[in-house]
Design a protein around this motif. Sequence first.
Motif, PDB file in Angstrom:
ATOM      1  N   ASP A 127      -2.287   2.565  -4.476  1.00 33.93           N
ATOM      2  CA  ASP A 127      -3.396   2.035  -3.673  1.00 33.93           C
ATOM      3  C   ASP A 127      -2.823   1.079  -2.626  1.00 33.93           C
ATOM      4  OD1 ASP A 127      -5.814   1.317  -2.669  1.00 33.93           O
ATOM      5  OD2 ASP A 127      -6.699   0.642  -4.558  1.00 33.93           O
ATOM      6  N   GLU A 128      -2.813   1.487  -1.392  1.00 32.06           N
ATOM      7  CA  GLU A 128      -2.265   0.723  -0.270  1.00 32.06           C
ATOM      8  C   GLU A 128      -0.810   0.288  -0.516  1.00 32.06           C
ATOM      9  OE1 GLU A 128      -3.666   0.312   2.569  1.00 32.06           O
ATOM     10  OE2 GLU A 128      -5.819   0.539   2.264  1.00 32.06           O
ATOM     11  N   PRO A 129       0.087   1.249  -0.789  1.00 29.27           N
ATOM     12  CA  PRO A 129       1.460   0.855  -1.136  1.00 29.27           C
ATOM     13  C   PRO A 129       2.230   0.215   0.009  1.00 29.27           C
ATOM     14  CG  PRO A 129       1.329   3.227  -0.854  1.00 29.27           C
ATOM     15  CD  PRO A 129      -0.075   2.712  -0.798  1.00 29.27           C
ATOM     16  N   SER A 130       1.851   0.503   1.264  1.00 34.02           N
ATOM     17  CA  SER A 130       2.643  -0.046   2.370  1.00 34.02           C
ATOM     18  C   SER A 130       2.105  -1.391   2.848  1.00 34.02           C
ATOM     19  CB  SER A 130       2.672   0.940   3.541  1.00 34.02           C
ATOM     20  OG  SER A 130       1.385   1.049   4.110  1.00 34.02           O
ATOM     21  N   ALA A 131       0.975  -1.837   2.274  1.00 33.69           N
ATOM     22  CA  ALA A 131       0.374  -3.089   2.750  1.00 33.69           C
ATOM     23  C   ALA A 131       1.320  -4.265   2.509  1.00 33.69           C
ATOM     24  CB  ALA A 131      -0.952  -3.324   2.030  1.00 33.69           C
ATOM     25  N   GLY A 132       1.535  -5.048   3.530  1.00 32.89           N
ATOM     26  CA  GLY A 132       2.369  -6.237   3.387  1.00 32.89           C
ATOM     27  C   GLY A 132       3.859  -5.963   3.491  1.00 32.89           C
ATOM     28  N   LEU A 133       4.260  -4.702   3.640  1.00 30.14           N
ATOM     29  CA  LEU A 133       5.696  -4.412   3.727  1.00 30.14           C
ATOM     30  C   LEU A 133       6.151  -4.404   5.177  1.00 30.14           C
ATOM     31  CD1 LEU A 133       6.329  -1.527   1.170  1.00 30.14           C
ATOM     32  CD2 LEU A 133       6.271  -3.980   0.802  1.00 30.14           C
ATOM     33  N   THR A 165       3.308  14.533  -8.560  1.00 27.81           N
ATOM     34  CA  THR A 165       2.109  14.620  -7.729  1.00 27.81           C
ATOM     35  C   THR A 165       1.775  13.204  -7.251  1.00 27.81           C
ATOM     36  OG1 THR A 165       1.356  16.430  -9.096  1.00 27.81           O
ATOM     37  CG2 THR A 165      -0.309  15.333  -7.737  1.00 27.81           C
ATOM     38  N   LEU A 166       1.540  13.073  -5.970  1.00 27.20           N
ATOM     39  CA  LEU A 166       1.281  11.736  -5.421  1.00 27.20           C
ATOM     40  C   LEU A 166      -0.110  11.679  -4.788  1.00 27.20           C
ATOM     41  CD1 LEU A 166       4.624  11.043  -3.478  1.00 27.20           C
ATOM     42  CD2 LEU A 166       4.111  10.554  -5.847  1.00 27.20           C
ATOM     43  N   LEU A 167      -0.825  10.616  -5.112  1.00 26.49           N
ATOM     44  CA  LEU A 167      -2.094  10.323  -4.450  1.00 26.49           C
ATOM     45  C   LEU A 167      -1.919   8.981  -3.761  1.00 26.49           C
ATOM     46  CD1 LEU A 167      -3.990  12.385  -6.246  1.00 26.49           C
ATOM     47  CD2 LEU A 167      -5.612  10.549  -5.929  1.00 26.49           C
ATOM     48  N   ILE A 168      -1.998   8.962  -2.466  1.00 24.07           N
ATOM     49  CA  ILE A 168      -1.704   7.725  -1.753  1.00 24.07           C
ATOM     50  C   ILE A 168      -2.923   7.285  -0.951  1.00 24.07           C
ATOM     51  CG2 ILE A 168      -0.151   6.602  -0.113  1.00 24.07           C
ATOM     52  CD1 ILE A 168       1.866   8.894  -0.811  1.00 24.07           C
ATOM     53  N   ILE A 169      -3.429   6.108  -1.292  1.00 27.51           N
ATOM     54  CA  ILE A 169      -4.566   5.552  -0.559  1.00 27.51           C
ATOM     55  C   ILE A 169      -3.984   4.625   0.508  1.00 27.51           C
ATOM     56  CG2 ILE A 169      -6.568   4.016  -0.707  1.00 27.51           C
ATOM     57  CD1 ILE A 169      -6.774   4.826  -3.661  1.00 27.51           C
ATOM     58  N   SER A 170      -4.379   4.812   1.738  1.00 26.65           N
ATOM     59  CA  SER A 170      -3.845   3.912   2.768  1.00 26.65           C
ATOM     60  C   SER A 170      -4.726   3.904   3.999  1.00 26.65           C
ATOM     61  CB  SER A 170      -2.425   4.351   3.148  1.00 26.65           C
ATOM     62  OG  SER A 170      -1.899   3.496   4.122  1.00 26.65           O
ATOM     63  N   GLN A 171      -4.682   2.789   4.706  1.00 30.92           N
ATOM     64  CA  GLN A 171      -5.352   2.699   6.008  1.00 30.92           C
ATOM     65  C   GLN A 171      -4.375   3.059   7.118  1.00 30.92           C
ATOM     66  OE1 GLN A 171      -8.356   2.310   6.411  1.00 30.92           O
ATOM     67  NE2 GLN A 171      -9.222   1.000   4.824  1.00 30.92           N
ATOM     68  N   ASN A 172      -3.097   3.244   6.742  1.00 26.54           N
ATOM     69  CA  ASN A 172      -2.050   3.437   7.730  1.00 26.54           C
ATOM     70  C   ASN A 172      -1.811   4.938   7.932  1.00 26.54           C
ATOM     71  OD1 ASN A 172       0.385   3.561   9.068  1.00 26.54           O
ATOM     72  ND2 ASN A 172       1.254   1.795   8.004  1.00 26.54           N
ATOM     73  N   SER A 173      -2.394   5.488   9.002  1.00 30.58           N
ATOM     74  CA  SER A 173      -2.339   6.941   9.166  1.00 30.58           C
ATOM     75  C   SER A 173      -0.920   7.418   9.481  1.00 30.58           C
ATOM     76  CB  SER A 173      -3.332   7.406  10.237  1.00 30.58           C
ATOM     77  OG  SER A 173      -3.087   6.771  11.440  1.00 30.58           O
TER      78      SER A 173
END
Lengths: 277, 258
Positions: free
Chosen positions: A157-163, A184-192
């Motif tokens: 859930d938002e793994p790239s946030a703050g990185l 299998t990966l499920l990635i939630i992000s606002q970063n398209s």
Amino acid sequence: MLLKVNRCEVSLENSLSGRNFNLDISDFLIDSGETIGIMGQSGAGKTTFARFLTGLIKTDRGNIEIFDDRVSIGMTFQYPENQFYLNTIYDDIIIGLIEKGISENDAREFANSALERVNLNPDEYANKNHQHLSAGEKRRAAIATLLCNDYDIFIFDEPSAGLDGKEIDNLISIFHKLKQEGKTLLIISQNSEFISQTCERLVVLDDGRIEYDGSLSKFFFNDELAKSFGLEIPPLIKTQLYLNRHFDFNFENVIRVDELKTILDNSISVTISDSLT
Amino acid sequence: MISVSELCFSYKDLGANSQRVINDVSFEIEKGEFVALIGSNGSGKSTLAMLLNGVYAPESGTISVDNFNITDSEERLTAKKKIAVLFQNPSEHIVSGSVESDIAFSLENYGIPPLEIRERVDEALSLFGLHEFSKKHPRQLSGGEQQKIALAGVWALNPNYIICDEVTTYLDYESRKSVLELLKKFALDGGGVLFITQFPIESLYADRLLILNEGNIHDSGIPSELLKNESKMNISGHTVPKQLIVDELLMNYSMGRG
């Protein structure tokens, strides 16, 4: 096939006045080895859906069909500080492993190698309390906790946030490696941009419903569709679209910047040699 | 003007170790100026925000806000009222049971008259598109919506300066743009902004970009110029934004094609 959500109906009741939130998803399939990006505006239900998949919230109506009893799901949370509660990062990482019956020695090895994968030197970070870590370091420690486990489905859930940018690039290569391992990966992000570099399938949620579920490339290369959901078209795809419209290109798949550069360089040299002959 | 001069700060471990996180930092933010700040994970960005808010006391150096020293016990409150800080995790801001009472919380603490609080809360609710949620419990809303509540709360305080610590992290694309435009407007109306971000491209909204490296300001310059400089971006823990790379590719290609 790994699992199928036959129906997921979640209604978040609100005792105060105001809008109630309803998540209503049906016939959602996850195949083994898929990389699925989940996008949508704030409040669309992305995190709620992930919590449903991991069994953290009960549904009013609905069920998940799991096609193999051994399918395991792990998840990192949107706010990593919510998942650390012991004295040291090391303790937080190994507790889950020890509960699974792994020896402390093995758990320590798993923890060290997972911390190294996210560029946190175990000698420096393993014995720190999470409160002494910066937001980006906490995020990476949370990801390390997940990487120690051999889950079939990883939900981030938002793994790239703050990185910072370099850590995002490292995360992208970690995700590519997990995919190669058949995870299998499920990635939630606002970063398209991040999603476009890690996922092949895209699910767009809007007001608790799936409004798009299909190829990521098809979605972003149809820029009107992407815009209608208020999602940012990744810069590289925006450029590819421009080249399709104004020059003789027919891009329809996500590529890397260096690949685009080579294509453009070759195209220029072809044009120049054409004009010479 | 916010004036930071020769600022140093260390975190003290329970043991004898101490780690210098902010090392001789000096910079200024003028009224009407929008300053962005980037730096790698652990470079001291959030610590700097905590120091500017007076949450941490500096080891040495000074921070003054419109000539009021934030470390001076007598001037501290006046200085703090001029600055509002927004943190990266919105749940750290949320204290009340409804969105509107959360926005009103700081105003009540500052002793603003009730009628004026109502006006300011309503204005902030509509500015941030939160009217439909006004009676909801903030914890029932998503991360992005909570961040907007936190921002609205800060906005309603009517501060002279806003310090934002990675506030766009959990926002969707449209909300990110609207927050940046609101902050730009805040600066154009005479407010000062320090905008700490994990997205270097966002600094294109700023007048000036600071690069923090290992607790020290490594560079200060025009955002569009610094962002294109590969070695400087490397020091900031980032790479040249893809947007700028592809823009240049496109320009060269167009020129090459004649």
